[in-house]
Design an enzyme around this catalytic site. Structure first.
Site, PDB file in Angstrom:
ATOM      1  N   GLU A  44      32.119  42.765  41.877  1.00 43.91           N
ATOM      2  CA  GLU A  44      32.924  42.925  40.677  1.00 43.91           C
ATOM      3  C   GLU A  44      32.319  42.084  39.564  1.00 43.91           C
ATOM      4  O   GLU A  44      31.736  41.026  39.819  1.00 43.91           O
ATOM      5  CB  GLU A  44      34.389  42.524  40.920  1.00 43.91           C
ATOM      6  CG  GLU A  44      34.587  41.079  41.327  1.00 43.91           C
ATOM      7  CD  GLU A  44      36.054  40.735  41.601  1.00 43.91           C
ATOM      8  OE1 GLU A  44      36.875  41.670  41.672  1.00 43.91           O
ATOM      9  OE2 GLU A  44      36.365  39.537  41.726  1.00 43.91           O
ATOM     10  N   ILE A  45      32.416  42.591  38.345  1.00 47.97           N
ATOM     11  CA  ILE A  45      32.086  41.823  37.142  1.00 47.97           C
ATOM     12  C   ILE A  45      33.357  41.802  36.303  1.00 47.97           C
ATOM     13  O   ILE A  45      33.881  42.859  35.948  1.00 47.97           O
ATOM     14  CB  ILE A  45      30.915  42.442  36.364  1.00 47.97           C
ATOM     15  CG1 ILE A  45      29.660  42.520  37.242  1.00 47.97           C
ATOM     16  CG2 ILE A  45      30.620  41.621  35.111  1.00 47.97           C
ATOM     17  CD1 ILE A  45      28.462  43.148  36.557  1.00 47.97           C
TER      18      ILE A  45
END
Length: 287
Positions: free
Chosen positions: A273-274
């Site tokens: 995830e970013i």
């Protein structure tokens, strides 16, 4: 030709030879001077476009001020070194050798010197190591411990019996963004040991997300193994009932429901995830 004739020929053409050598030397000096002049012109008479290109390169130097306050972050153990080195090698090759965003590694115990050296050897970027406090890692005292132990011992799904796995899930969802090493960050990219990156990233995802107002970047959304979350949906519905003001008018609530109005199990697989950390720090998320 006799020796005497050869000497007369050399002496006759010697002045021309000397003039030619001197002329070549003088021209060579002039070319060098021209090169030096052009070099100085490139430094002191740069176009705005050239200056912007240089600034864009310099900001991605290890000590450069990055366009976004961001880092690559992992919760790992000392025993994860081999798998983490594989991940870092690929991230460096595919992306970070050109961008030099810092790495942050956190652990429930102190990292060994072997671990620190093994990570730092793979990157020019800054690397930071931290530990977890008791609140973010220990099993909370307020839970029903007897029920907790029963659920663990009867779990019929991967990692269900492990304290460490449950602690990891709790930390990632509720405490990672509160760690002091992330206090000054605006974005973070979660990385994991033994992850393959198959494609070059020729752009900066942090800049892309910031410029486009994106809060959460993910890779896989898939149906959950429902045995792992027997009480999640009912708890979520109860929370929304108690706090209807937190549900956005254009929310994706309907996307989570099947044709019967029940939870369809869709969830983000958060191993990658970013995230814009303002989302995790928001009152809505913290509630």
């Amino acid at each position: 030709m006799t020796l005497a004739s050869y000497r007369r020929l050399v002496w006759r053409h010697l002045p021309i030879m000397i003039v030619g050598i001197l002329a070549g030397y003088i021209v060579g000096l002039n070319k060098s001077a021209v090169r030096q002049t052009l070099s100085f012109n490139r430094i002191f008479n740069r176009t705005p476009q050239q200056t912007a290109i240089d600034a864009d390169i310099n900001k991605y130097e290890p000590n450069g001020v990055k366009p976004v306050k961001a880092a690559l972050v992992a919760l790992v153990r000392n025993s994860d070194l081999f798998g983490l080195r594989s991940t870092i090698r690929q991230i460096e090759d595919r992306f970070n050798a050109r961008h030099n965003y810092p790495y942050i590694f956190v652990n429930d115990v102190e990292f060994t010197e072997e671990f620190k050296r093994g990570v730092r050897d793979l990157t020019q970027a800054h690397v930071h190591f931290g530990t977890l406090d008791e609140e973010s890692w220990k099993v909370p005292e307020w839970i029903n411990r007897e029920r907790y132990e029963h659920v663990k011992s009867t779990a019929q799904y991967p990692h269900g019996e492990k304290d460490s796995y449950r602690k990891m899930c709790r930390f990632q969802s509720g405490y990672l963004h509160r760690h002091p090493l992330l206090a000054d960050l605006d974005f973070y990219w979660r990385i994991e040991p033994d992850v393959e990156y198959y494609c070059d990233m020729n752009y900066d995802p942090f800049v892309f997300m910031q410029q486009n107002g994106l809060k959460y970047g993910w890779n896989v959304a898939m149906p959950e193994f429902m045995a792992t979350i027997p009480t999640l949906w009912n708890t979520t519905v109860q929370f929304i009932t108690e706090h209807p003001e937190l549900l956005a008018p254009d929310s994706l609530w309907s996307w989570l429901l099947d044709e019967h109005g029940n939870y369809n199990g869709c969830h983000f697989w958060s191993n990658f995830e970013i995230v814009d950390l303002s989302f995790y720090r928001s009152p809505e998320y913290q509630t």
